[in-house]
Design a protein around this motif. Structure first.
Motif, PDB file in Angstrom:
ATOM      1  N   ALA A   1     -12.416  11.945   2.745  1.00  0.00           N
ATOM      2  CA  ALA A   1     -11.180  12.457   2.140  1.00  0.00           C
ATOM      3  C   ALA A   1     -10.168  11.334   1.968  1.00  0.00           C
ATOM      4  O   ALA A   1      -9.475  11.255   0.946  1.00  0.00           O
ATOM      5  N   ALA A   2     -10.083  10.460   2.976  1.00  0.00           N
ATOM      6  CA  ALA A   2      -9.158   9.323   2.879  1.00  0.00           C
ATOM      7  C   ALA A   2      -9.585   8.372   1.759  1.00  0.00           C
ATOM      8  O   ALA A   2      -8.734   7.837   1.034  1.00  0.00           O
ATOM      9  N   ARG A   3     -10.910   8.183   1.585  1.00  0.00           N
ATOM     10  CA  ARG A   3     -11.382   7.295   0.526  1.00  0.00           C
ATOM     11  C   ARG A   3     -11.087   7.883  -0.848  1.00  0.00           C
ATOM     12  O   ARG A   3     -10.730   7.171  -1.777  1.00  0.00           O
ATOM     13  N   ARG A   4     -11.277   9.199  -0.987  1.00  0.00           N
ATOM     14  CA  ARG A   4     -10.975   9.826  -2.275  1.00  0.00           C
ATOM     15  C   ARG A   4      -9.486   9.712  -2.589  1.00  0.00           C
ATOM     16  O   ARG A   4      -9.097   9.460  -3.739  1.00  0.00           O
ATOM     17  N   ALA A   5      -8.645   9.901  -1.562  1.00  0.00           N
ATOM     18  CA  ALA A   5      -7.207   9.752  -1.781  1.00  0.00           C
ATOM     19  C   ALA A   5      -6.867   8.311  -2.155  1.00  0.00           C
ATOM     20  O   ALA A   5      -5.995   8.066  -3.002  1.00  0.00           O
ATOM     21  N   HIS A   6      -7.570   7.358  -1.535  1.00  0.00           N
ATOM     22  CA  HIS A   6      -7.347   5.948  -1.860  1.00  0.00           C
ATOM     23  C   HIS A   6      -7.727   5.661  -3.311  1.00  0.00           C
ATOM     24  O   HIS A   6      -7.008   4.946  -4.029  1.00  0.00           O
ATOM     25  N   ALA A   7      -8.844   6.234  -3.759  1.00  0.00           N
ATOM     26  CA  ALA A   7      -9.266   6.043  -5.152  1.00  0.00           C
ATOM     27  C   ALA A   7      -8.241   6.626  -6.112  1.00  0.00           C
ATOM     28  O   ALA A   7      -7.896   6.004  -7.130  1.00  0.00           O
ATOM     29  N   ARG A   8      -7.731   7.833  -5.800  1.00  0.00           N
ATOM     30  CA  ARG A   8      -6.700   8.438  -6.667  1.00  0.00           C
ATOM     31  C   ARG A   8      -5.455   7.568  -6.702  1.00  0.00           C
ATOM     32  O   ARG A   8      -4.828   7.400  -7.748  1.00  0.00           O
ATOM     33  N   ARG A   9      -5.095   7.001  -5.552  1.00  0.00           N
ATOM     34  CA  ARG A   9      -3.894   6.161  -5.493  1.00  0.00           C
ATOM     35  C   ARG A   9      -4.076   4.893  -6.323  1.00  0.00           C
ATOM     36  O   ARG A   9      -3.155   4.462  -7.026  1.00  0.00           O
ATOM     37  N   ILE A  10      -5.262   4.289  -6.271  1.00  0.00           N
ATOM     38  CA  ILE A  10      -5.527   3.096  -7.080  1.00  0.00           C
ATOM     39  C   ILE A  10      -5.393   3.429  -8.555  1.00  0.00           C
ATOM     40  O   ILE A  10      -4.780   2.690  -9.337  1.00  0.00           O
ATOM     41  N   ILE A  11      -5.962   4.568  -8.970  1.00  0.00           N
ATOM     42  CA  ILE A  11      -5.906   4.976 -10.373  1.00  0.00           C
ATOM     43  C   ILE A  11      -4.462   5.208 -10.808  1.00  0.00           C
ATOM     44  O   ILE A  11      -4.047   4.773 -11.894  1.00  0.00           O
ATOM     45  N   GLU A  12      -3.681   5.878  -9.968  1.00  0.00           N
ATOM     46  CA  GLU A  12      -2.283   6.128 -10.313  1.00  0.00           C
ATOM     47  C   GLU A  12      -1.493   4.838 -10.376  1.00  0.00           C
ATOM     48  O   GLU A  12      -0.700   4.623 -11.298  1.00  0.00           O
ATOM     49  N   GLU A  13      -1.712   3.953  -9.407  1.00  0.00           N
ATOM     50  CA  GLU A  13      -0.954   2.700  -9.384  1.00  0.00           C
ATOM     51  C   GLU A  13      -1.354   1.780 -10.526  1.00  0.00           C
ATOM     52  O   GLU A  13      -0.523   1.030 -11.042  1.00  0.00           O
ATOM     53  N   ASN A  14      -2.613   1.834 -10.938  1.00  0.00           N
ATOM     54  CA  ASN A  14      -3.051   1.019 -12.071  1.00  0.00           C
ATOM     55  C   ASN A  14      -2.685   1.646 -13.405  1.00  0.00           C
ATOM     56  O   ASN A  14      -2.902   1.049 -14.457  1.00  0.00           O
TER      57      ASN A  14
END
Length: 825
Positions: free
Chosen positions: A35-48
């Motif tokens: 779950a933390a990794r999926r949230a990290h992936a979403r955060r990378i996408i949003e920040e990029n």
């Protein structure tokens, strides 16, 4: 009941070994960590800022890209078969286009119905007979693939007009490598960089003869296009200028890029807009996106366009019904991968069969139509009896305009996590690029999955997600870089990138926008600090000095315009993006400009700006928001806007782009200080020094004042610091001196007008400060200062307009509206 092929299972029904290995690796991570990794992936996408524009959505067009963190696994042997089939199909469609835009032998021999060509709006008659390098029409190719219930791969559609998605596939891989690095340690996965290396080399190969170092540009319709993020992303990744039609011109049958340094010849155009919009002279007269004379330049052989104009002709699904015979005729081979069963209704037998099975088939228009009359795909078994009757009547009226296809039971893939896997239907889009030795296929592609398990519709426009596609290798794959090997020592070059007038204009206003946001945040922070010290408990008590200053500057709507308490109106002026003077609106404008300049802005700067923009959207604007929480947000906003400004400025070489960004910043900072001095010091100046202290704080000069003077705060000293001091980076004079430096390197800049304004400021300094110190005739002296500030307030925008007229006005009309136009004092 439909059966679906399970991508994780083999033909024997057992889970394939690679999938067992993948699921075991995910289980080792555990639910919480996944779950933390999926949230990290979403955060990378949003920040990029990875987005996809959805047309016609009332919530707004821009949507964050959605990536599921369980990849798709494809065995090397299976991919080898697919790769050969993709190469064959790409070459077949290229030869088909070469015939249709050339001798048209296939039409004369009745191997393809003429109606599919001459009735197709994508057949561009001015492009018939063009001599293209190597007779190459298709340079980049994409194909949508799916599996039937028996595990057979089928082609759902070909994408040749302007194939999209390769950039998203690359971004998916980069996000996965950061969010799930352990998984890459479990498998040998083919890299994607080799494909993009071939992509760039192939574009260089197709330049007109005699071009040793061809200039390649990526032509985009602009930021409203659904895949604009990808256009900017690929341009930055491949090192090509991102241009719009207005950035190009045709002179003597040659295409040139219009830059501030002059015209620069363009040799290759990577086209990402539909062909009929590309030339208003010969293709579509109403197009505002095209380049007049572009077809003439292609006809003269002085520019190459990839893909060729008119290549979208063979995207029609009707063509798929004829490809097996065309493949035997053109390549002497059987088609390696079949298309989904297709019936073109322009043939009587096919029409009757399709109508007899109307409720079992999928119906599509044979030709694309205007956006306002476009017909979506119709699924027969979802239609009512009345709808089926109406559809049959429409088909019989114009049968050649309709295509029927088999309803494909798309295979399923797991999404979610090992403890709660949800099957979703998938479509794989694969990519190939042509070069002088054949075709290079991307080892992988863009896998898209349906938004629901019971839906066979797979599209980003309908809320679908994407997956990274892994083609497994038998051994470690070598590292690949886009940088070509050095064959000989390169000469040192300090050349900066070409700057178009459009980009220069956007950079100038980006500089102005960042300063506008910083000044507004400082002003509102002072107001909320005062509210924290002196809460507005009683409505008839006078507002704090900082709140009254904001009112004087016209940044808070009046009770007549916006009913509510003063604090509610303050929050509205801070967050409400429908108010043109609000901080939230200014932040949104900066974010919009930065999105247009994605190829000019570093990823770090974009991430900082994304966080700032997110802070001013959503529940932040609620009237019940606590003052302390608002103060915390404003402190964070100030750090982020200054970080963004610094990252953008310090990541740019000191060329023309940086100069226009810096000019915009200096103009806006000077205007903001003039506004602050007029409303803060000359409009109802109180007897005590609270407003003087407030002005120093908002102007970020309180520390400088205290370091210089041990006395109380005095008006002449404040004016000297903020108006006349050439060493204070917050003063008006400092901004004008910096502008003078920038203007000196621009030949057409209004340098003399700037020097006259600067001289007036310097001349006024001594006499007015002496008069204020002496306390003689203060009213008259303040009137003189008011006239000086009014002259600055009028002169600075006039200088900006003169600069725009000299360098930018031939591309864009002067910007209107309140977005970045301060009110007159």
């Amino acid at each position: 009941m439909l059966r679906y092929w399970d991508e994780t299972a083999g033909s024997d029904g057992n889970t394939k070994p690679p999938w067992e290995q993948l699921i075991a690796a995910l289980e080792r991570l555990g639910k919480r960590e996944l779950a933390a990794r999926r949230a990290h992936a979403r955060r990378i996408i949003e920040e990029n800022g990875v987005t996809y524009n959805v047309y016609g959505d009332p919530r707004g067009a821009e949507r964050p890209w959605v990536l599921d963190t369980i990849p798709i696994l494809i065995d090397a042997s299976e991919w080898q078969v697919l790769e050969a089939a993709i190469q064959q199909r790409a070459e077949l469609l290229n030869r088909l286009l070469a015939d249709l835009y050339g001798p048209q032998r296939l039409l004369r021999e009745d191997l393809l119905p003429p109606e599919l060509v001459f009735a197709h709006p994508g057949f561009l008659r001015p492009c018939h007979g063009l001599a293209l390098p190597g007779n190459r029409y298709v340079h980049t190719y994409a194909v949508d693939l799916a599996r039937s219930p028996d595990g057979q791969w089928w082609v759902l559609g070909d994408r040749i007009q302007a194939p999209a998605g390769a950039g998203y596939a690359l971004e998916n891989r980069l996000v996965m490598s950061r969010a799930m690095p352990e998984l890459f340690g479990e498998f040998y996965v083919h890299r994607l960089a080799e494909y993009f290396q071939a992509y760039r080399a192939a574009l260089a190969q197709i330049a007109p003869a005699g071009c040793e170092n061809p200039r390649i540009v990526l032509l985009t319709p602009g930021p409203l296009n659904e895949t604009y993020f990808e256009h900017a992303y690929l341009a930055r990744y491949l090192g090509f200028p991102l241009v719009e039609g207005a950035d190009l011109t045709v002179r003597d049958s040659r295409v040139y890029l219009k830059t501030l340094s002059g015209l620069q010849r363009v040799d290759v155009i990577l086209r990402r807009q539909d062909a009929h919009f590309c030339d208003p002279l010969e293709l579509f007269g109403e197009s505002a996106l095209g380049v007049p004379g572009l077809v003439r330049a292609v006809r003269a052989g002085r520019v190459t366009i990839a893909n060729a104009l008119g290549s979208g002709l063979v995207e029609t699904p009707a063509t798929m019904a004829f490809l097996p015979g065309l493949c035997r005729q053109l390549l002497g081979e059987e088609l390696r991968i079949p298309s989904v069963a297709t019936w073109w209704c322009g043939q009587q037998r096919e029409l009757e069969y399709a109508l007899a099975h109307l409720d079992q088939l999928v119906w599509k228009p044979a030709f694309p139509g205007p956006a306002d009359t476009r017909v979506d795909m119709l699924v027969g078994d979802t239609l009512t009896r009345k709808q089926r009757q109406g559809l049959e009547a429409r088909i019989r009226a114009r049968p050649h305009r309709w295509v029927a296809q088999e309803k494909v039971a798309l295979s399923t893939v797991p999404t979610g996590d090992p403890g709660n896997l949800n099957p979703r239907h998938m479509v794989l889009r694969a990519y190939a690029v042509a070069h002088d030795r054949g075709w290079t296929v991307m080892p992988g592609g863009l896998t898209r999955v349906s938004s629901r398990g019971d839906s066979l519709v797979v599209t980003s426009q309908r809320g679908g997600a994407s997956k990274d596609t892994w083609v497994l290798a038998a051994e470690p794959t070598p590292f690949v870089t886009l940088l070509p090997p050095a064959t000989s020592p390169e000469e040192v070059s300090r050349r900066t990138a070409s700057l178009t007038s459009r980009v220069a204009d956007d950079l100038l206003w980006l500089g102005r926008g960042t300063e506008r946001v910083e000044a507004s945040v400082r002003l509102f922070r002072a107001a909320f600090q005062a509210l924290a010290d002196e809460p507005l408990r009683v409505s008839d008590l006078p507002a704090p000095e900082s709140v009254r200053l904001i009112q004087c500057m016209g940044k808070i709507p009046s009770p007549e315009e916006t009913p509510g308490s003063l604090q509610e109106r303050l929050l509205g002026a801070l967050f409400d993006r429908t108010i043109a003077t609000s901080v939230g609106h200014s932040v949104g404008e900066v974010h919009r400009l930065a999105s247009v300049l994605r190829d000019q802005i570093s990823p770090d700067a974009w991430r900082v700006l994304g966080r700032l923009d997110s802070a001013f959207i959503g529940p932040s604007a609620h009237p019940a928001r606590r003052v302390s929480a608002t103060l915390e947000l404003l402190d964070s906003a100030l750090l982020r806007i200054t970080a963004f400004t610094g990252l953008v400025s310090e990541s740019m070489t000191r060329g023309l782009g940086w100069q226009f960004l810096e000019i915009g910043r200096r103009f806006e900072r000077a205007i903001q200080v003039v506004q602050l001095l007029y409303h803060g010091l000359l409009e109802g100046l109180p007897e005590d020094s609270r407003r003087l202290e407030l002005v120093l704080s908002v102007a970020d000069s309180a520390m400088t004042y205290r370091s210089r003077y041990q006395t109380s705060i005095q008006l002449p000293l404040v004016l000297d610091l903020l108006l006349f001091d050439e060493l204070n980076p917050r003063s008006v004079c400092f901004q004008l001196v910096r502008l003078e430096e920038r203007f000196s390197s621009l030949h057409r800049a209004p340098l003399e007008e700037l020097r006259m304004l600067l001289e007036r400021l310097r001349t006024a300094q001594l006499d007015e400060l002496i008069a204020l110190h002496a306390g003689e005739d203060g009213r008259q002296t303040r009137a003189e200062l008011a006239r000086l500030l009014e002259a600055l307030d009028a002169g600075l925008p006039a200088l900006s307009d003169a600069l725009t007229h000299a360098y930018l006005i031939h591309i864009l009309p002067q910007r209107q509206g309140p977005s970045f136009r301060p009110a007159k004092p």
